[in-house]
Write a protein that holds these residues in place. Structure first.
Motif, PDB file in Angstrom:
ATOM      1  N   UNK A 154       0.726  -1.273  -0.107  1.00 54.31           N
ATOM      2  CA  UNK A 154      -0.074   0.078  -0.174  1.00 54.31           C
ATOM      3  C   UNK A 154       0.800   1.338  -0.016  1.00 54.31           C
ATOM      4  N   UNK A 155       1.926   1.317   0.658  1.00 56.02           N
ATOM      5  CA  UNK A 155       2.897   2.381   0.728  1.00 56.02           C
ATOM      6  C   UNK A 155       3.548   2.810  -0.569  1.00 56.02           C
ATOM      7  N   UNK A 190       2.960   5.922  -2.730  1.00 59.52           N
ATOM      8  CA  UNK A 190       4.268   6.713  -2.812  1.00 59.52           C
ATOM      9  C   UNK A 190       4.683   6.898  -4.304  1.00 59.52           C
ATOM     10  N   UNK A 191       4.809   5.759  -4.959  1.00 59.37           N
ATOM     11  CA  UNK A 191       5.240   5.524  -6.320  1.00 59.37           C
ATOM     12  C   UNK A 191       4.217   6.116  -7.363  1.00 59.37           C
ATOM     13  N   UNK A 192       2.725   6.151  -6.981  1.00 59.82           N
ATOM     14  CA  UNK A 192       1.929   6.620  -7.925  1.00 59.82           C
ATOM     15  C   UNK A 192       1.593   8.017  -7.977  1.00 59.82           C
ATOM     16  N   UNK A 193       2.477   8.873  -6.958  1.00 65.46           N
ATOM     17  CA  UNK A 193       2.377  10.518  -6.936  1.00 65.46           C
ATOM     18  C   UNK A 193       2.740  11.000  -8.157  1.00 65.46           C
ATOM     19  N   UNK A 213      10.835   1.100   2.759  1.00 66.11           N
ATOM     20  CA  UNK A 213      10.781   2.427   2.641  1.00 66.11           C
ATOM     21  C   UNK A 213      11.523   3.043   1.368  1.00 66.11           C
ATOM     22  N   UNK A 214      12.355   2.278   0.574  1.00 59.36           N
ATOM     23  CA  UNK A 214      12.846   2.700  -0.644  1.00 59.36           C
ATOM     24  C   UNK A 214      11.777   3.076  -1.658  1.00 59.36           C
ATOM     25  N   UNK A 215      10.599   2.679  -1.365  1.00 52.50           N
ATOM     26  CA  UNK A 215       9.381   2.945  -2.441  1.00 52.50           C
ATOM     27  C   UNK A 215       9.141   4.306  -2.047  1.00 52.50           C
ATOM     28  N   UNK A 216       9.545   4.901  -1.004  1.00 55.10           N
ATOM     29  CA  UNK A 216       9.065   6.373  -0.820  1.00 55.10           C
ATOM     30  C   UNK A 216      10.010   7.153  -1.507  1.00 55.10           C
TER      31      UNK A 216
END
Length: 169
Positions: A56-57, A61-64, A136-139
């Motif tokens: 979900x994170x 985040x990657x969809x921003x 957290x890297x996905x952020x």
């Protein structure tokens, strides 16, 4: 220049579009397996909640960048619609510059978050002991993608202002 912008944007679109679709599909399968094991086998999948949250994170985040590109972020246009097209375009460039500065701070903060997680070897509290830095890297990835999408949008908006063309979405 236009070709380079298109290549970068297609890479951003791939990472923040179809990749997110696959992550969402995997998350759906994870929930399906969890529900099945919980009610059929009376034994829930213990990793489903943790990895579902990580996915979900990643999706968020990657969809921003994709959300920005599609113009789907929340906007209040009550006053802006009363401005002239030229003034609207200048205001758009100004607000995108503010968003770019904010995104730089997000990249820095997310990098520090991952660095601290790596430095201290932070792991999840579950029995799997997942290193927290990996989800957290996905952020960071999402913030960097948004940064580049904003740069592309700013370049296009400035080019529209220079050429005297009307505003675009």
């Amino acid at each position: 220049m236009k070709r380079a912008l298109r290549i970068i944007e297609s890479f951003i679109t791939f990472l923040s579009g179809p990749v997110q679709g696959w992550i969402l599909f995997l998350m759906m399968l994870l929930v399906l397996v969890d529900v099945t094991t919980r009610y059929v086998l009376q034994n829930p999948l213990s990793v489903a909640e943790e990895y579902g949250a990580y996915m979900l994170v990643a999706i968020t985040c990657m969809g921003l960048a994709f959300t920005w590109k599609e113009g789907s972020h929340v906007r209040v246009e009550l006053l802006i619609n009363r401005l002239s097209p030229s003034c609207r375009q200048w205001l758009r460039v100004f607000t995108m510059l503010i968003a770019l500065v904010f995104t730089v701070f997000m990249v820095i903060a997310s990098y520090q978050l991952v660095s601290f997680s790596l430095m201290f070897g932070t792991r999840s509290g579950s029995w799997i002991r997942t290193p927290i830095a990996w989800p957290q890297i996905t952020i960071i990835i999402g913030c960097v993608l948004l940064f580049f999408q904003l740069i592309i949008e700013i370049i296009r908006a400035v080019n529209r202002l220079r050429s005297g063309k009307g505003e675009a979405n």
